[in-house]
Each structure stands twice: as C-alpha cells, then as structure tokens.
Design a protein around this motif. Structure first.
Motif, short mmCIF file in Angstrom:
data_model
loop_
_atom_site.label_atom_id
_atom_site.label_comp_id
_atom_site.label_asym_id
_atom_site.label_seq_id
_atom_site.Cartn_x
_atom_site.Cartn_y
_atom_site.Cartn_z
N ILE A 13 4.97 -12.77 4.90
CA ILE A 13 4.50 -11.43 5.30
C ILE A 13 5.43 -10.41 4.66
N ASN A 14 4.82 -9.43 3.99
CA ASN A 14 5.60 -8.39 3.31
C ASN A 14 6.03 -7.37 4.37
N SER A 15 7.18 -7.66 4.99
CA SER A 15 7.65 -6.80 6.08
C SER A 15 8.06 -5.41 5.58
N ALA A 16 8.55 -5.33 4.33
CA ALA A 16 8.95 -4.01 3.79
C ALA A 16 7.75 -3.08 3.64
N ALA A 17 6.63 -3.64 3.17
CA ALA A 17 5.43 -2.81 3.00
C ALA A 17 4.89 -2.35 4.35
N ILE A 18 4.94 -3.26 5.33
CA ILE A 18 4.44 -2.89 6.66
C ILE A 18 5.33 -1.83 7.28
N LYS A 19 6.66 -1.96 7.07
CA LYS A 19 7.58 -0.97 7.63
C LYS A 19 7.34 0.41 7.00
N ALA A 20 7.12 0.42 5.67
CA ALA A 20 6.87 1.70 4.99
C ALA A 20 5.56 2.34 5.46
N GLU A 21 4.52 1.51 5.64
CA GLU A 21 3.23 2.03 6.10
C GLU A 21 3.32 2.53 7.54
N CYS A 22 4.10 1.82 8.33
CA CYS A 22 4.27 2.22 9.74
C CYS A 22 4.98 3.58 9.82
N THR A 23 5.98 3.78 8.95
CA THR A 23 6.71 5.06 8.94
C THR A 23 5.78 6.20 8.53
N ALA A 24 4.84 5.89 7.61
CA ALA A 24 3.90 6.92 7.17
C ALA A 24 2.87 7.25 8.25
N ARG A 25 2.45 6.28 9.02
CA ARG A 25 1.41 6.50 10.04
C ARG A 25 1.99 6.99 11.37
N LEU A 26 3.27 6.88 11.53
CA LEU A 26 3.86 7.16 12.85
C LEU A 26 3.66 8.62 13.31
N PRO A 27 3.84 9.66 12.43
CA PRO A 27 3.62 11.04 12.91
C PRO A 27 2.21 11.27 13.42
N GLU A 28 1.22 10.72 12.73
CA GLU A 28 -0.17 10.89 13.14
C GLU A 28 -0.45 10.12 14.42
N ALA A 29 0.16 8.95 14.54
CA ALA A 29 -0.09 8.15 15.73
C ALA A 29 0.54 8.75 16.97
N SER A 30 1.61 9.55 16.81
CA SER A 30 2.25 10.15 17.98
C SER A 30 1.35 11.18 18.65
N GLU A 31 0.42 11.82 17.87
CA GLU A 31 -0.52 12.77 18.44
C GLU A 31 -1.65 12.07 19.17
N ASN A 32 -1.99 10.85 18.75
CA ASN A 32 -3.04 10.06 19.40
C ASN A 32 -2.42 8.77 19.95
N PRO A 33 -1.89 8.82 21.13
CA PRO A 33 -1.22 7.61 21.67
C PRO A 33 -2.20 6.46 21.81
N LEU A 34 -1.65 5.24 21.64
CA LEU A 34 -2.46 4.03 21.73
C LEU A 34 -2.85 3.77 23.16
N LEU A 35 -4.09 3.37 23.35
CA LEU A 35 -4.60 3.04 24.68
C LEU A 35 -4.44 1.54 24.91
N LEU A 36 -3.68 1.18 25.89
CA LEU A 36 -3.48 -0.22 26.21
C LEU A 36 -4.49 -0.66 27.23
N LYS A 37 -5.09 -1.79 27.02
CA LYS A 37 -6.08 -2.35 27.92
C LYS A 37 -5.38 -2.96 29.12
N GLN A 38 -5.76 -2.48 30.27
CA GLN A 38 -5.16 -3.01 31.47
C GLN A 38 -5.74 -4.38 31.80
N VAL A 39 -4.86 -5.34 32.04
CA VAL A 39 -5.29 -6.69 32.38
C VAL A 39 -4.93 -6.97 33.82
#
Length: 519
Positions: A480-506
């Motif tokens: 697994i290319n962890s470096a590419a995933i880390k770079a993509e995560c850093t790029a998506r993080l500002p946008e994701a902070s405005e739309n928080p993830l919805l966790l499914k309650q179990v």
C-alpha cells in the motif's frame, strides 16, 4: 587420549562434535592440537541419505530373528536415533582446549540389545561410513560378523553306536599320514634335498638370479615354507617312497621352482604396498583399487602376512614405537566452567517495550515450559531454537541436546510431533483446560500493541476510494502506497473539516441474547 572418543565444542548453541583422537601434536606457539577422525550425526547429513540409512536399518532388522526395534516405544526409538553416528575417513585438526569430555563409539553389534545403548551414558554406535565429499553412505567394511547369520548349523549329537551315514572321504582331503613308514631323520634329510633343489632351480632362473644375486640369498629363499610344503606334498603323493619323491622333485624339464608372494613381488611393488598400508591400514580392497590393481586380493593378503615375518616389518614397528614415544600421550584439560552465552538470566530480564512507547510488557519467557521435557522448574534455563520462537530448555535437557544432538521428546521443530499447546498454559505454567479437538499450536511472537495516530485513522475514511480496505484485506501481500494516501489525506482534510463524517450508530445486543440457551 590417543585413540579415545571425545566431545569437541565448536559452537555455544550447537551440539558437540564427536571425534576420535588419532594423535596429539604440540604447535610452534606451544598450543596442543588433536588430529581427529570425524563422526557425523543424523542431523549433519542430507534427508536423502537419512532415507538410505533407515532402509539399511530395516534390512538389518529383517535379517535378525528378534527385531527389537519394532517393540520399542516411540520415545526410545526417537532417542535411539540420537545415538547413531556415521564414520568418515576425514581427518582434521582441532584445538585440545575445545575438548569437553569423553564418550564411547562402537560398531553396531547385532547380538547386543538396542536398549543397552540407551542405558549407557555417552554411548554411541555406527554401522555406515559417510563420505562428506561424495555425499555417499556405504556399509562399513570392518563389520564384525557375529550373530545368527554367521553361525554354523550344528547337527544333532549321534547316539552311541549310531552310524554317521556320511562319506568321510568326500568331506576332507588327507595331505599327510602321521603313521607313515619313515622316521623323522629320513624326513629331515629329504627336506634338505628339496631345499638344495630349490637353490639350484633359482640359479637356473634368470629372474631369480636378478632378485637374489648371491648364493646366500638364493638358499634363504629356497628355505621358505613354500618349498617345504611342496616337498611334503610330493612325499605324500609318492606314498612316502623317498626315491620316487626325489625323482618327482627333478622331473624331465628340470628342477621344480616354488616361489611365494614374498618372492614374486618386486621392490617397487613392496614399496607401494607399504605406502598403501600407511594410508589405509588393513583395508586391502582400497589398497588393491588405488595402489595395486594388477594384484589379486588373495595375493595382497597373503603378502601382508608374509611381510609381517620380515625384518622390514620389525624395523618399521620399532620406528613407529620410537615416534609414538616422542609424541604427546596425554594432555591436561581443565574443567570448562565458563558461562554459556545461551544461558537465560531470570533475575536480570530486560523489560518489554510496547510499540516503542517504553511501556513495560509482561515477561514472555516467565511461564514457558521446557521445549523437551515440558517442565517449568529448573535451576538454569537456556535459550534454544530460532530466536523468534523464544524456546528454552531446562538444564538437564540442555546437557542432553549438547551431547546427543536432539531433544528427549520429539517436537514440532523436529517435524515429528507437536509439543504441548503453549496457549493452554497460564502465566504460572499451570495447564488450562480447553474444550474442542487438539490443534497444532504454533508459538506466538512477542505481543505488541499497534497505536495508530489520529491522522492515520482519519486517512482510512477520507481516502477509502484509494485505500480500498476490503480489497487490501483480501490481498494482504500487496503493498500500500502510504505516502500517496497521506498526501491525498492532507489535501482533502480542509474540505472534510467543513463536512464532518457521519458515523453509523451500531446498537450492540446484550450478552444474554448472544449466548445460546441450553435445552
């Protein structure tokens, strides 16, 4: 120590080497080296040769009337394999300071009980010869022919007055009549005549005159046993008539010349024989193959026993005795009491580390049983086997391992039988009952706790389209290319902070609803 069997240590973790000391030599710097003959264990040779050795052992069992090996328990069969060695013709020199004790090695004797080898401490046997260069196994030519296969069939004792019923003339050939008409003086005179004829025959023979250029040497050669045997045979064939026997000694073509192997061999052949005897000893087959292929085996053996009656043999024996007198006969070996690097110091165990955080972990070796006898109590423990397996042996089993090259009981590392399930042992070494069928339990590695960062946990959800966790779980060996995933995560993080993830309650079910009610 010469001609003694001893243990040599060349590694702190491996079993001892078993060697036979041929001679002790002092080096220029004052150290003592031992010239030794090598013996090999079953663990030292290839699996292909082990199969041949087992086949040879089965053939020997079939030939024996009482195959004891079949009746031995599995534990004793396992331990008996540790007592089997393979002789080799290989010589090497080892420092005398590496000697760790004496042992005994003997050729396998069919008349001895197999248990007798197990009952005696430091006792080994061999029946095959191993060639480390050619990688071959051969039966030892020095086999002692004892046992039922080599015994004569004795007929029943005849009753008094009972006739044998066999023709004695066909069973034996008479070569001399003790009650003959001649007196001892007449026989001695005839033997003198025979020796005189033999001397004259050598004077007429060109090859003999070259080998015995003087009359004295010719007369000495004519006085050997071969001439006397011929004379007595001639006398017996002529019914002890001396006049007829003398005529037979000098037939129509000239005097009869009788020569034995000592006289037939040339000086160069005699030198070759002495050189071969020095190298191979009394292994006449190897002497014939490598040094004297034009001689028959019978001729070589006959020459050997005649050669032992000569002055040449006496001189060589005295020379070897003088050399042996000047060599070292014994050397003092002090008790070796240095600590073994494989010793486990229970009172000074380094604390474990959890994921590099410095958190102390439980001592993984504290409750482990001995890999061989499964005891949990010992005054000293030794690490054994692959480091990742973290096996250990008690003091008694460690001594057994060093001497015999195996464990007292078969283990899964031997490929023979899995050991006890270490998952069924509590931290105090007490067996814990576990329902279900017994399964092969591999020893676990040292436990650790994977503590992931918050960014890693967020990346798993933000980059599910790149990571594809379901696909990664089904293909664990794909990188697994962890470096590419880390770079993509850093790029998506500002946008994701405005739309928080919805966790499914179990909603978890209570424990009572999961357990099956008894009927």
């Amino acid at each position: 120590l010469a001609a003694h069997y001893v243990y040599f240590e060349n590694s702190s973790s491996n079993p001892y080497l078993i060697r036979r000391i041929e001679e002790l030599n002092k080096t220029a710097n004052g150290n003592v080296e031992a010239k030794v003959v090598c013996f090999y264990r079953r663990r030292d040779i290839s699996s292909t040769l082990i199969v041949l050795a087992d086949k040879h052992a089965r053939e020997m069992e079939e030939e024996m009337e009482n195959p004891e090996m079949v009746d031995l328990p599995e534990k004793q069969k396992h331990q008996l394999r540790h007592r089997e060695l393979f002789l080799s013709r290989q010589l090497e020199s080892l420092p005398a300071t590496h000697i760790r004790g004496k042992c005994s090695v003997t050729l396998l004797n069919e008349t001895e009980s197999l248990k007798s080898y197990l009952e005696r401490e430091d006792f080994f046997f061999y029946s095959l010869v191993y060639d480390p260069q050619q990688k071959t196994l051969l039966a030892d030519k020095g086999e002692i022919r004892v046992g039922n296969r080599y015994q004569a069939d004795i007929t029943d004792l005849l009753k008094e007055g009972e006739d044998d019923g066999r023709d004695q003339s066909k069973l034996e050939t008479k070569v001399w009549e003790a009650f003959n008409p001649l007196v001892d003086k007449q026989i001695d005179q005839f033997l003198v005549v025979a020796r005189s004829v033999g001397t004259f025959a050598r004077a007429l023979d060109c090859s003999s005159s070259v080998r015995q250029p003087s009359l004295h040497m010719s007369a000495a050669a004519a006085s050997r046993d071969i001439t006397l045997f011929h004379a007595m045979d001639t006398l017996h064939k002529n019914v002890y008539d001396i006049s007829k026997a003398i005529s037979a000694l000098v037939p129509q073509g000239g005097p009869v010349l009788c020569r034995d192997e000592m006289e037939e061999w040339s000086a160069s052949e005699a030198n070759l024989f002495e050189e071969a005897l020095e190298k191979y000893g009394k292994d006449f087959t190897d002497i014939q193959q490598d040094f004297l292929p034009w001689k028959s085996l019978t001729s070589i053996i006959e020459y050997y026993y005649m050669w032992k009656t000569t002055d040449r043999y006496v001189q060589q024996k005295r020379l070897k005795a003088a050399e042996a007198e000047s060599k070292l006969k014994q050397v003092y070996i002090p008790n070796y009491n240095k600590p073994n690097p494989n010793q486990i110091n229970v009172n000074n165990v380094k604390p474990g580390v959890v994921n590099g955080t410095g958190v102390q972990a439980q001592n993984t070796g504290a409750g482990r049983a001995c890999e061989s006898c499964y005891t949990t109590q010992s005054y000293q423990w030794y690490s054994w086997g692959p480091p990742n397996m973290q096996c250990r042996l008690c003091a008694s089993c460690w001594t057994y391992w060093k001497k015999y090259g195996g464990l007292k009981m078969p283990t899964r590392l031997d490929g023979e039988r899995p050991g006890p399930n270490r998952n069924n042992l509590s931290p105090h070494g007490v067996p814990v009952r576990n329902s279900g069928s017994p399964k092969f339990a591999m020893k676990t590695r040292q436990a650790f706790y994977l503590h992931t960062t918050k960014l890693t946990r967020i990346a798993r959800r933000l980059c599910r389209d790149i990571l594809r966790p379901w696909h990664a779980a089904r293909h664990p060996y794909l990188p697994i290319n962890s470096a590419a995933i880390k770079a993509e995560c850093t790029a998506r993080l500002p946008e994701a902070s405005e739309n928080p993830l919805l966790l499914k309650q179990v909603v978890r079910k209570p424990l009572e609803a999961v357990l099956r009610k008894p009927y």
